[in-house]
Enzyme design. Structure first.
Site, PDB file in Angstrom:
ATOM      1  CE  LYS A   1      -3.970  -1.846   2.609  1.00 48.95           C
ATOM      2  NZ  LYS A   1      -4.959  -1.682   1.545  1.00 48.95           N
TER       3      LYS A   1
ATOM      4  NE  ARG B   1     -10.608  -9.990  -1.876  1.00 47.30           N
ATOM      5  CZ  ARG B   1     -10.853  -9.121  -2.848  1.00 47.30           C
ATOM      6  NH1 ARG B   1     -11.085  -9.549  -4.079  1.00 47.30           N
ATOM      7  NH2 ARG B   1     -10.890  -7.825  -2.621  1.00 47.30           N
TER       8      ARG B   1
END
Ligand code: BES
Ligand code: ZN
Ligand code: ZN
Length: 483
Positions: A265, A339
């Site tokens: 990120k 996920r």
């Protein structure tokens, strides 16, 4: 903070301040109209001067009010009476608490005047929270005591509000901890301590156990960190066996820090990614309340806890992992890690006998694009369970909005080399993420809450501090209670 209920008349209550709500279109609360303790001249003057109109958030303070034992009489704006509901009350009490504690009020009494005791207490407890544990000196002040002035018949709802408010603040404390003080192991320890305190069963699966079981998807995320992962399992069983065979599973994302992994990120704002375990913390908060409020069905919470790091052992884009379900996944982006850990927990929850699954996760930036910071995004494979979750959210004033999951979205997750890819491309990112989870819920009724936009407040509100909101704790507790 202590929270008590007293059934005295307003003039007998001892406190640093007593707060009475006044609406835009009403002169005085019904039970005070004509009472000698009611300073109608002061109120008339406040209204005539325009200093106080009754709008939400307004406050006026009178010191040494005549005929009252309290040191201050405070009128607080309740807005329009016909728009006044439990969320408005929660906000109004929270606003009064936050304004008055900063003025040095330590004991605050609130005249309920027929409103919802549960929401009033929640508003006070939530408003009193400050995310300042790690400041050695802080400007933020706190109440010592909140007194609800209400009839004895309000006691049960008052106690419920206390439990729910405390549970939500428990979650906020967990979420607010920085990642160096809230590793997967430390989160597991907190879950264990909480479980012992309220009488829940707690089991922690460690890395070797997860490897033995075959949780390759979760472990692929965890392998980049020196901090070992943990799968936290907390069980609530009703004392009298439930009439149905339903068993609710609550699965919460517990990424204690999300650097993005090798698909790293940007540095700007990365510090916020300590809140990437807010879904897991919400489930632990809900379990804490559930243990105390004792719904009739069994509830099991599962919190896969990992740290998503970069390092020589971290998984790479293109890696293929085998999930507990047996399905293989091509990890095209290591930042889509939530996920990957959730699906192994969802599969395991089914093996533990959960018949209905609800998960909460700070899953995607895309849900923030879609719904901003106002609504939780809600996805499902089962409309009946969706209706239950939405009803619980509405009853608790936690805004939630149903999102689509048509089969056409499945194409987004095609991989040339494995059963599924872990990302779905640029558009509809919150939906492809939810669709990925759906592939692992199978035929089990399942609802997914994407709380990335709602679990953290970038700015304080008049009734809530900046930082973790504790969203969804009340919804999940209510869901179990109303089953
Ligand atoms: N934890 C993030 C999602 C997130 C983003 C939460 C912003 C709160 C605020 C999640 O793990 C993530 O990084 N998702 C990616 C998915 C993408 C790589 C497909 C995202 O949303 O950018
Ligand atoms: Zn990520
Ligand atoms: Zn994440």
């Amino acid at each position: 903070m202590e929270t008590t209920l007293v059934s005295q008349s307003l003039d007998r209550v001892e406190a640093d301040a007593v707060v009475v709500l006044l609406f835009e279109d009403d002169a005085a609360p019904a039970e005070l109209k004509g009472s000698s303790a009611w300073p109608s001249a002061w109120i008339d003057e406040l209204r005539a001067s325009g200093e106080f109109t009754g709008k939400t958030g307004e406050i006026a303070v009178q010191h040494l009010p005549q005929g009252l034992k309290a040191k201050r009489l405070v009128v607080a704006g309740g807005g329009k009476r016909d728009k006044f509901d439990a969320p408005a009350l929660r906000r109004a009490v929270g606003t009064a608490v936050r304004a008055l504690k900063q003025k040095g009020v330590k004991t605050l009494a609130f005249l309920l005047a027929g409103a919802d005791p549960e929401a009033a207490v929640e508003g006070a407890i939530l408003g009193n929270f400050e995310p300042d544990r790690h400041k050695t000196s802080s400007d933020a002040k706190s109440l010592d005591t909140f007194v609800l002035i209400a009839p004895d018949s309000a006691r049960a709802a008052f106690e419920r509000g206390k439990i729910l408010g405390d549970a939500q603040n428990f979650t906020r404390e967990l979420v607010n901890e920085p990642a160096n003080l809230m590793t997967p192991s430390l989160l597991a320890e907190r879950a264990r301590a909480m479980s012992a305190e309220v009488g829940l069963e707690c089991e922690i699966l460690d890395e070797p156990r997860m490897r033995q079981l075959g949780m390759g998807s979760l472990l692929g995320v965890a392998q980049g960190s020196a901090e070992p992962p943990a799968l936290i399992i907390v069980r609530y069983k009703p004392a009298t066996p439930a009439k149905t065979s339903d068993h609710l599973g609550l699965v919460g994302k517990g990424v204690t820090f999300d650097t993005g992994g090798v698909s790293i990120k940007p540095a700007d704002g990365m510090e916020k990614m300590k809140y990437d375990m807010a879904g897991g913390a919400a489930m632990l908060g809900a379990m804490r309340a559930i243990a105390q409020l004792k719904p009739a069905i069994p509830v099991t919470a599962l919190v896969p806890a990992v740290e998503n790091m970069v390092g020589s052992k971290a998984q790479r884009p293109g890696d293929i992992v085998t999930s507990l379900s047996g399905k293989t996944i091509e990890v095209l982006n290591t930042d889509a890690e939530g996920r990957l850990i959730l699906i192994d927990a969802l599969t395991y929850a089914q093996r533990l006998g959960c018949t209905h699954l609800v998960d909460a996760a700070t899953l995607t930036g895309a849900i923030v694009v879609a719904l901003g910071n106002v609504n939780i995004g809600v996805f499902t494979n089962n409309d009946a369970l969706l209706a239950r979750v939405l009803a619980a959210a509405k009853a608790e004033g936690e805004k939630s909005w149903p999102m689509p999951l048509d089969d056409e979205y499945k194409d987004l997750l095609k991989s040339a080399f494995a059963d599924l890819a872990n990302i779905g491309g640029r558009w509809g990112g919150a939906i492809s993420a939810a669709y990925f989870l759906k592939e692992f819920a199978g035929d089990t009724p399942w609802v997914h809450l994407d709380i990335a936009g709602t679990a953290w407040l970038d700015d304080a509100k008049p009734f809530l501090a900046k930082g973790p909101s504790g969203v969804a704790v009340r919804t999940f507790t209510r869901l179990a209670l109303d089953w």
